[in-house]
Each structure stands twice: as structure tokens, then as C-alpha cells.
Design a protein around this motif. Structure first.
Motif, PDB file in Angstrom:
ATOM      1  N   ASN A 102      -4.128   2.947  -5.053  1.00  0.00           N
ATOM      2  CA  ASN A 102      -3.406   1.654  -5.819  1.00  0.00           C
ATOM      3  C   ASN A 102      -2.634   0.750  -5.060  1.00  0.00           C
ATOM      4  OD1 ASN A 102      -4.773   3.135  -8.056  1.00  0.00           O
ATOM      5  ND2 ASN A 102      -3.098   4.387  -8.545  1.00  0.00           N
ATOM      6  N   MET A 103      -3.069  -0.449  -5.054  1.00  0.00           N
ATOM      7  CA  MET A 103      -2.391  -1.437  -4.220  1.00  0.00           C
ATOM      8  C   MET A 103      -1.993  -2.746  -5.057  1.00  0.00           C
ATOM      9  SD  MET A 103      -4.579  -0.885  -0.897  1.00  0.00           S
ATOM     10  CE  MET A 103      -5.060   0.812  -0.115  1.00  0.00           C
ATOM     11  N   ALA A 104      -1.119  -3.695  -4.305  1.00  0.00           N
ATOM     12  CA  ALA A 104      -1.051  -4.866  -4.971  1.00  0.00           C
ATOM     13  C   ALA A 104      -0.846  -6.069  -4.035  1.00  0.00           C
ATOM     14  CB  ALA A 104       0.518  -4.725  -5.713  1.00  0.00           C
ATOM     15  N   LEU A 105      -1.188  -7.183  -4.388  1.00  0.00           N
ATOM     16  CA  LEU A 105      -1.139  -8.479  -3.664  1.00  0.00           C
ATOM     17  C   LEU A 105       0.180  -9.165  -4.179  1.00  0.00           C
ATOM     18  CD1 LEU A 105      -2.216  -9.630  -1.058  1.00  0.00           C
ATOM     19  CD2 LEU A 105      -3.657 -11.131  -2.559  1.00  0.00           C
ATOM     20  N   VAL A 106       1.268  -9.069  -3.582  1.00  0.00           N
ATOM     21  CA  VAL A 106       2.442  -9.819  -4.023  1.00  0.00           C
ATOM     22  C   VAL A 106       2.391 -11.272  -3.526  1.00  0.00           C
ATOM     23  CG1 VAL A 106       4.913  -9.747  -4.016  1.00  0.00           C
ATOM     24  CG2 VAL A 106       3.690  -7.580  -4.167  1.00  0.00           C
ATOM     25  N   PHE A 107       2.809 -12.141  -4.399  1.00  0.00           N
ATOM     26  CA  PHE A 107       2.923 -13.496  -3.791  1.00  0.00           C
ATOM     27  C   PHE A 107       4.354 -13.991  -3.800  1.00  0.00           C
ATOM     28  CE2 PHE A 107      -1.104 -12.999  -5.986  1.00  0.00           C
ATOM     29  CZ  PHE A 107      -2.228 -13.444  -4.892  1.00  0.00           C
ATOM     30  N   PHE A 123      -4.728  -3.955  -7.793  1.00  0.00           N
ATOM     31  CA  PHE A 123      -6.052  -3.501  -7.633  1.00  0.00           C
ATOM     32  C   PHE A 123      -6.189  -2.110  -7.049  1.00  0.00           C
ATOM     33  CE2 PHE A 123      -4.622  -5.157  -3.567  1.00  0.00           C
ATOM     34  CZ  PHE A 123      -5.485  -4.825  -2.628  1.00  0.00           C
ATOM     35  N   ASN A 124      -7.387  -1.498  -6.902  1.00  0.00           N
ATOM     36  CA  ASN A 124      -7.777  -0.457  -6.456  1.00  0.00           C
ATOM     37  C   ASN A 124      -8.653  -0.320  -5.231  1.00  0.00           C
ATOM     38  OD1 ASN A 124      -9.156   2.264  -5.933  1.00  0.00           O
ATOM     39  ND2 ASN A 124      -7.801   3.028  -7.431  1.00  0.00           N
ATOM     40  N   LYS A 134       0.674  -1.182  -0.050  1.00  0.00           N
ATOM     41  CA  LYS A 134       0.061   0.075  -0.212  1.00  0.00           C
ATOM     42  C   LYS A 134       0.853   1.281  -0.052  1.00  0.00           C
ATOM     43  CE  LYS A 134      -3.132  -2.353   3.143  1.00  0.00           C
ATOM     44  NZ  LYS A 134      -3.829  -2.082   4.604  1.00  0.00           N
ATOM     45  N   PRO A 135       0.399   2.337  -0.873  1.00  0.00           N
ATOM     46  CA  PRO A 135       1.231   3.599  -0.718  1.00  0.00           C
ATOM     47  C   PRO A 135       1.333   4.115   0.969  1.00  0.00           C
ATOM     48  CG  PRO A 135      -0.406   3.530  -2.443  1.00  0.00           C
ATOM     49  CD  PRO A 135      -0.661   2.332  -1.591  1.00  0.00           C
TER      50      PRO A 135
END
Length: 439
Positions: A167-172, A236-237, A155-156
Motif C-alpha cells: 500500500n503506497m502513495a504518490l505525494v505531490f 495505490f497498491n 512506501k512502507p
């Protein structure tokens, strides 16, 4: 013609256009018009300052409000309140600024670690790590030290007020950090498997409400989705809607078991602690229960949520009560200043540091020592409580006057340009309600 924001809210019943049974009137504060004339006869200002942010300079070391550019109207309102420091406001700007910074939010939540020590479940913050560079060669080691396992949510650090804050991301896996399109600096946060169930808590003064909603699926489901779409990491947002887990994707009975395992008393104690720690009257936070451990994890914290999950019959009385208590405490604080004055035959005098007196007209009781002053203030508070004189419907000094007419009505304006979203109607606010687990 499209209904105005005021008309939308009137239909929802949050800000009545007519006086309520309690004798309250809500009026919009229009930034395009001079503020001084609008604030005459007004007792309380209600605002959502985060909706009036134009930009945030992330190079300003996150020492808010430094680096924040507000709309012209909000800047004017802030100047007015600085010049009129005794004006009652819900809530102070300084109490809201920490919620603009996800790092500060995480650090605040760390203060909850001791809650639940005597309970069967534990209350905690998610594990986290601040990063300034996704290509840092030591990032893997830092993840281990922060007790972070994949997947993690990125997350920012800026929590709200600007477009890319969501604007975020799920990192695997570690390789997913390469060329990751999430603004820096960023917060890496533990992803908690929670059976797609989230508990939304709403705080209104000393009242705490909660609702249960479906949420993001467990990590294994998200990983499968990422592999099928060929998109890793999963971007994702948080303001937009993505699918939640379907019942067939959950082990039988897990959703019901999660709901039944919620320790409401534990979370209400945490809400009371947060209210004191933040100095806020109106805020919300989201709780997930970790599958397996049963840990209660607070994953998001925000100011003035929509309360759309709370029935109007519960939310509105609590909303009025919270504002009334805020007003009465502020008014009592102003009146208590009289204990620093002493009496002579012509009125009050106030001494400066060199003992010279300054004449102030008025009447009151004499005070001589610090002990006397404390007793006078305490006695006054007790008397007002017993006699019920601290009422929003009856002015307790000439400084706060009634609206002209035969009714004891007071105007309560909102400091939002088009009528602030709050209580049950805040879903219509400029920035949609969001949380990072509730897609």
C-alpha cells in the motif's frame, strides 16, 4: 478439478515432472508431511521464504528474522537446516532478510554510487528518507536535506511478506502527508521521470538478462490524473494494475531514445556487485533512466522474480547451471574439511584443543602444516577441474547418493508448500511479481 500448482508448473515447463536431459528431477516439498523422510536423497533445497511469512512485528527494530512469524512448515524446515548445516540451500535465509526492509535496500544501493564514474551516464540509487511520523514539524526540512522534491513515492518500510507492504502513495505537496494511509515507519523515495519505460533485470548465477516494459507515466501526467479524480495524494497498491502512459502522452521519440540510452555493460557490472554484496544466486532489480540527466536509477530489488519476460530457451539453461554450480561449490566445501584430519595406521584422527585424538574411520592423505593443508586443498580443486569430476550427474562421495535405478538422477526439491515458483514459471507464485514503477 482445478489443476494443482505442480501441474500448472509442468505445463509451463519450469519444473519438469520427468527427468531432464541433464538428469535432474524436481520434486515438491510438502510441509504437511514429515520433512525428514522427504529430504532423504535430496541434494539441494530451493525456496522462497518470503511467501511463507504470516506476520512481521514492526516494533522489533527490523532486526530480521526477529519479529517474523513463519508458517509451521517453514519454521520446521529452518530447524532442520540448523541441525544439518552442510545441506545445500539456494539461497541462505540470512541473505534474503535484508530485502524485506526497504531501508536496508536503499542503503545497499548506495554502494553503487561510484559505478559509472568513467561512463557517460551515472548509476545511482534514488534519493530517500525514512520517516516515523508524517506529522513531524521538521519533515519539510528533512525532505530538503535528503534532496527530495515533489512528487515522492511513500512506501512502507516492510517490503514484502505482509498485505499492507504494497500500500503506497504518490505525494505531490507537503499537505498530502496529513492523514496519509500508508503504514509507518515509511520510506519516502524520489519519483524519477522515466518516459514510462522500465528495464527489468534478472540475475541467475553469473548470467544477467533484461527486458523492457512500459511503466508509470511522468509526474506531470500523474498530477493531472490526480487533479481530475480529485484524489491527492494518489493512493495505490503496487500489486494491482493501473494505466501506464500512452504514446501520445510522451514527447515524440523519447521512448525510443530512452531505450537506446541503456548502458547494459554498466548495469551488468552492477548486477555482479549486487550478487557478491547480497550473497544471492537468484534475484532481480528494476532500472529506470531519468529523463534529461540520463541517470540509471535502480528503483527496486527483489528475491526470486518470475523471469516471465525471459524466454525459456535462455532462462532454463541458466537456471539449471546456477543450481548446479551452487551444489558443486557446497559439496566441495564439505569435502575440503578433510584437510584438517591427519593420518595414522588405523585411519584419521582429529585433535581437540588439548591435543586428544578422536577416531574417525576413512581414508585420505596426511597433512601436517597449514601450508601443506592449503596446498592439498588447492591441488584437489585443480585436479577436479581438470578431470571434470565435479559433475552434478556423478556423485563425488558416498554422502550424496544416486536415486535408485539405472540413471544418474538426483532429486532437487523446492521448499515451497505447493511447488515453488521460479525461473520462467515463478509468475504462478503465491505473491504476484511486482515493482513500484511497473503498475
Amino acid at each position: 478439478m482445478k489443476p494443482s500448482r505442480e501441474e500448472d508448473f509442468a505445463k509451463r515447463g519450469a519444473f519438469p515432472s520427468c527427468p531432464t536431459e541433464n538428469g535432474l528431477i524436481f520434486v515438491p516439498l510438502i510441509f504437511e508431511l514429515p520433512l525428514a523422510s522427504q529430504l532423504q536423497g535430496v541434494d539441494v533445497i530451493l525456496h522462497k521464504v518470503t511467501d511463507e511469512i504470516i506476520s512481521i512485528d514492526t516494533n522489533s527494530s527490523f532486526n530480521f528474522p526477529k519479529g517474523i512469524s513463519f508458517t509451521t512448515g517453514m519454521s520446521e524446515l529452518q530447524r532442520f537446516l540448523q541441525e544439518n548445516s552442510d545441506f545445500c540451500i539456494v539461497d541462505p535465509f540470512s541473505s534474503i532478510y535484508p530485502l524485506l526492509d526497504r531501508l536496508q535496500i536503499q542503503q545497499i544501493l548506495l554502494g553503487l554510487q561510484d559505478f559509472g564514474a568513467q561512463c557517460s551516464c551515472r548509476l545511482r540509487a534514488p534519493h530517500f528518507l525514512k520517516v516515523d511520523n508524517f506529522n513531524d514539524p521538521n519533515l519539510g526540512k528533512q525532505l530538503l536535506e535528503a534532496k527530495l522534491n515533489f512528487p515522492v513515492i511513500v512506501k512502507p518500510q516492510v517490503a514484502c511478506g505482509v498485505a499492507d507492504a504494497h500500500n503506497m502513495a504518490l505525494v505531490f505537496k507537503y499537505e498530502d502527508f496529513a492523514n496519509l494511509g500508508v503504514p509507518l515507519p515509511a520510506i519516502l523515495q524520489e519519483y524519477v521521470d522515466h518516459c514510462s519505460t522500465i528495464f527489468k533485470f534478472y540475475v541467475l548465477g553469473d548470467k544477467v538478462f533484461h527486458a523492457v516494459k512500459k511503466s508509470m507515466p511522468n509526474a506531470c501526467v500523474l498530477l493531472s490524473l490526480s487533479e481530475k479524480t480529485g484524489s491527492a495524494p494518489l493512493l495505490f497498491n503496487s500489486l494491482k494494475t493501473l494505466p501506464v502512459a500512452r504514446e501520445e502522452q510522451l514527447p515524440i521519440g523519447t521512448s525510443k531514445a530512452i531505450k537506446e540510452s541503456l548502458d547494459v555493460g554498466l548495469i551488468e557490472n552492477a548486477a555482479n556487485w549486487l550478487r557478491e554484496r547480497l550473497g544471492l544466486t537468484i534475484f532481480g532489480f528494476d532500472v529506470v533512466i531519468q529523463e534529461g540527466s540520463g541517470d540509471h536509477v535502480i528503483v527496486d530489488l527483489n528475491y526470486l522474480p518470475s523471469f516471465k519476460e525471459v524466454p525459456d530457451s535462455d532462462a532454463l539453461p541458466a537456471f539449471w547451471d546456477a543450481i548446479r554450480k551452487k551444489y558443486e561449490l557446497a559439496k566441495l566445501s564439505v569435502e575440503s574439511l578433510s584437510i584438517f584430519l591427519f593420518w595414522n595406521d588405523d585411519g584419521f584422527e582429529e585433535n581437540d584443543e588439548e591435543g586428544r585424538g578422536r577416531r574417525i574411520s576413512g581414508r585420505g592423505r596426511p597433512t601436517t602444516t597449514e601450508e601443506d593443508e592449503s596446498l592439498v586443498l588447492f591441488g584437489e580443486m585443480v585436479r577436479r577441474e581438470k578431470e571434470g569430476n565435479l559433475s552434478l550427474l556423478d556423485p563425488i562421495s558416498i554422502e550424496f547418493e544416486r536415486i535408485q535405478g539405472g540413471h544418474n538422477l538426483y532429486k532437487f526439491p523446492s521448499a515451497k508448500r505447493d511447488f515453488l515458483a521460479a525461473a520462467a514459471a515463478a509468475a504462478a507464485a503465491a505473491e504476484p511479481e511486482k515493482n513500484d514503477y511497473d503498475w
